[in-house]
Design a protein around this motif. Sequence first.
Motif, PDB file in Angstrom:
ATOM      1  N   UNK A  65      -8.866  -0.451  -0.848  1.00 56.75           N
ATOM      2  CA  UNK A  65      -7.983  -0.489  -2.015  1.00 56.75           C
ATOM      3  C   UNK A  65      -8.673   0.116  -3.232  1.00 56.75           C
ATOM      4  N   UNK A  66      -9.960  -0.250  -3.447  1.00 53.13           N
ATOM      5  CA  UNK A  66     -10.697   0.293  -4.597  1.00 53.13           C
ATOM      6  C   UNK A  66     -10.839   1.806  -4.500  1.00 53.13           C
ATOM      7  N   UNK A  67     -11.059   2.291  -3.275  1.00 54.45           N
ATOM      8  CA  UNK A  67     -11.213   3.734  -3.082  1.00 54.45           C
ATOM      9  C   UNK A  67      -9.908   4.455  -3.449  1.00 54.45           C
ATOM     10  N   UNK A  68      -8.776   3.887  -3.036  1.00 56.61           N
ATOM     11  CA  UNK A  68      -7.493   4.519  -3.350  1.00 56.61           C
ATOM     12  C   UNK A  68      -7.196   4.419  -4.848  1.00 56.61           C
ATOM     13  N   UNK A  69      -7.530   3.282  -5.457  1.00 58.25           N
ATOM     14  CA  UNK A  69      -7.306   3.126  -6.891  1.00 58.25           C
ATOM     15  C   UNK A  69      -8.108   4.159  -7.673  1.00 58.25           C
ATOM     16  N   UNK A  70      -9.351   4.390  -7.282  1.00 58.58           N
ATOM     17  CA  UNK A  70     -10.174   5.403  -7.953  1.00 58.58           C
ATOM     18  C   UNK A  70      -9.532   6.785  -7.823  1.00 58.58           C
ATOM     19  N   UNK A  71      -9.003   7.071  -6.643  1.00 60.80           N
ATOM     20  CA  UNK A  71      -8.351   8.362  -6.431  1.00 60.80           C
ATOM     21  C   UNK A  71      -7.124   8.504  -7.339  1.00 60.80           C
ATOM     22  N   UNK A  72      -6.369   7.411  -7.489  1.00 63.93           N
ATOM     23  CA  UNK A  72      -5.207   7.453  -8.379  1.00 63.93           C
ATOM     24  C   UNK A  72      -5.620   7.670  -9.834  1.00 63.93           C
ATOM     25  N   UNK A  73      -6.678   7.006 -10.259  1.00 64.68           N
ATOM     26  CA  UNK A  73      -7.136   7.145 -11.644  1.00 64.68           C
ATOM     27  C   UNK A  73      -7.597   8.567 -11.928  1.00 64.68           C
ATOM     28  N   UNK A  74      -8.321   9.161 -10.970  1.00 61.98           N
ATOM     29  CA  UNK A  74      -8.771  10.547 -11.140  1.00 61.98           C
ATOM     30  C   UNK A  74      -7.557  11.477 -11.197  1.00 61.98           C
ATOM     31  N   UNK A  75      -6.586  11.231 -10.308  1.00 59.48           N
ATOM     32  CA  UNK A  75      -5.385  12.056 -10.300  1.00 59.48           C
ATOM     33  C   UNK A  75      -4.596  11.929 -11.593  1.00 59.48           C
ATOM     34  N   UNK A 129       0.816  -1.215   0.000  1.00 65.17           N
ATOM     35  CA  UNK A 129       0.000   0.000   0.000  1.00 65.17           C
ATOM     36  C   UNK A 129       0.846   1.260   0.000  1.00 65.17           C
ATOM     37  N   UNK A 130       1.987   1.224   0.652  1.00 67.05           N
ATOM     38  CA  UNK A 130       2.856   2.403   0.644  1.00 67.05           C
ATOM     39  C   UNK A 130       3.485   2.621  -0.724  1.00 67.05           C
ATOM     40  N   UNK A 131       3.762   1.518  -1.449  1.00 66.48           N
ATOM     41  CA  UNK A 131       4.347   1.660  -2.787  1.00 66.48           C
ATOM     42  C   UNK A 131       3.403   2.375  -3.743  1.00 66.48           C
ATOM     43  N   UNK A 132       2.109   2.284  -3.501  1.00 64.46           N
ATOM     44  CA  UNK A 132       1.149   2.976  -4.365  1.00 64.46           C
ATOM     45  C   UNK A 132       0.661   4.271  -3.728  1.00 64.46           C
ATOM     46  N   UNK A 133       1.311   4.706  -2.646  1.00 60.34           N
ATOM     47  CA  UNK A 133       1.029   6.022  -2.089  1.00 60.34           C
ATOM     48  C   UNK A 133      -0.228   6.140  -1.262  1.00 60.34           C
ATOM     49  N   UNK A 134      -0.719   5.066  -0.672  1.00 58.18           N
ATOM     50  CA  UNK A 134      -1.904   5.174   0.185  1.00 58.18           C
ATOM     51  C   UNK A 134      -1.553   5.928   1.466  1.00 58.18           C
ATOM     52  N   UNK A 135      -2.409   6.865   1.897  1.00 57.74           N
ATOM     53  CA  UNK A 135      -2.130   7.628   3.124  1.00 57.74           C
ATOM     54  C   UNK A 135      -2.011   6.712   4.350  1.00 57.74           C
ATOM     55  N   UNK A 136      -1.230   7.178   5.337  1.00 53.68           N
ATOM     56  CA  UNK A 136      -0.981   6.390   6.545  1.00 53.68           C
ATOM     57  C   UNK A 136      -2.285   6.026   7.245  1.00 53.68           C
ATOM     58  N   UNK A 137      -3.206   6.987   7.350  1.00 51.69           N
ATOM     59  CA  UNK A 137      -4.467   6.723   8.064  1.00 51.69           C
ATOM     60  C   UNK A 137      -5.224   5.573   7.417  1.00 51.69           C
ATOM     61  N   UNK A 138      -5.229   5.511   6.108  1.00 54.70           N
ATOM     62  CA  UNK A 138      -5.958   4.441   5.427  1.00 54.70           C
ATOM     63  C   UNK A 138      -5.212   3.115   5.540  1.00 54.70           C
ATOM     64  N   UNK A 139      -3.879   3.160   5.612  1.00 48.26           N
ATOM     65  CA  UNK A 139      -3.123   1.919   5.805  1.00 48.26           C
ATOM     66  C   UNK A 139      -3.432   1.341   7.184  1.00 48.26           C
ATOM     67  N   UNK A 140      -3.514   2.226   8.187  1.00 45.29           N
ATOM     68  CA  UNK A 140      -3.868   1.759   9.542  1.00 45.29           C
ATOM     69  C   UNK A 140      -5.231   1.079   9.511  1.00 45.29           C
TER      70      UNK A 140
END
Length: 330
Positions: free
Chosen positions: A82-92, A55-66
């Motif tokens: 994971x899906x929520x973070x992937x969507x954020x990456x795609x939008x970015x 999760x850190x390799x794909x830049x997920x925030x610490x709070x969400x990793x916890x």
Amino acid sequence: MRAIGEMARASGLTASALRFYDRAGVLVPAEVDPVTGYRRYADDQVRAARLVASLRRVGMPIAEIIAAVSALPDPTAVGVLIDRHLHRLEVGLADARRELARARTRLELEVPMTTVTLSAASFAATLSAVRFAVGSDPAILGGVLLETGENVLTMVATDRFRLAVASTIAAVEGPPVRVVLPPEALCGDVTRLTLTPGRVTIEGAEVTPIEGEFPDFRRLVREPEGPRVVVDVAGLRAAVEAQPLVWREHEGSTYPLVILNVDDGVRMASEEEWAADVGRHVAVNRDFLLQALDVGDSGQLVLELDGPIGPLAVHDLERDQFSLLMPVRH
């Protein structure tokens, strides 16, 4: 139990990263020695550590990793995170692409462009006058050089053994520019080109220029020291075709020669005459000469003779085009 070094090897996290995630409350060791401070991890924490590393390799925030580590017993809940973070990456990524496209457009608008407008017939005739000399040797640029001047478009092609240059009147707006293009990109009815050193648009279609330095053709273009002779194209072609073939081998290939006497006008000469007096004869590739003659349609051409070791120029004065044929040494 696993020491921090063992945990690092098993999870893909460094020892310093494990200490950081301990302090951040992401991955707390199963026990810490109160005297030495050594951290020890339970075997079942390896799974959590590997998840943290991913999760850190794909830049997920610490709070969400916890939250993901806490929800590890419930794969569905972790999948939602994971899906929520992937969507954020795609939008970015989509936002980044749009911004970079705007930046590229701004840069391109700042590059001075040159627009060339001419008739399709003029473009086709100029290209036809040089295309036969395009080289296939990887040591040189196998393309056509386009060079703009004041109300003129010049095309140049060379394969080391010959050089063809042709110019035509054109409406040119913008600074002078030189680009080398693949000949196949210049086909069709071309009436408008937009040129920059790194980008070319032909009739609205973008063409990628060939990178590299085109040979300095102007070094070869100079006033010949020998005579200039006006020749009838049909008559010279017939004389060349009727001449007995003289073969020459060079770099593993064999080709026919044509030998011209340059003492008094131009006439065909034999191999024996060439051998007897090299200084009064010039020999060139027979096929190259015929191709150069085929380009001209004005009925008459000017042969500019530069002696036995200089190039033979086949010049069409009416159409402002010429070919240089490299001589063959005896």
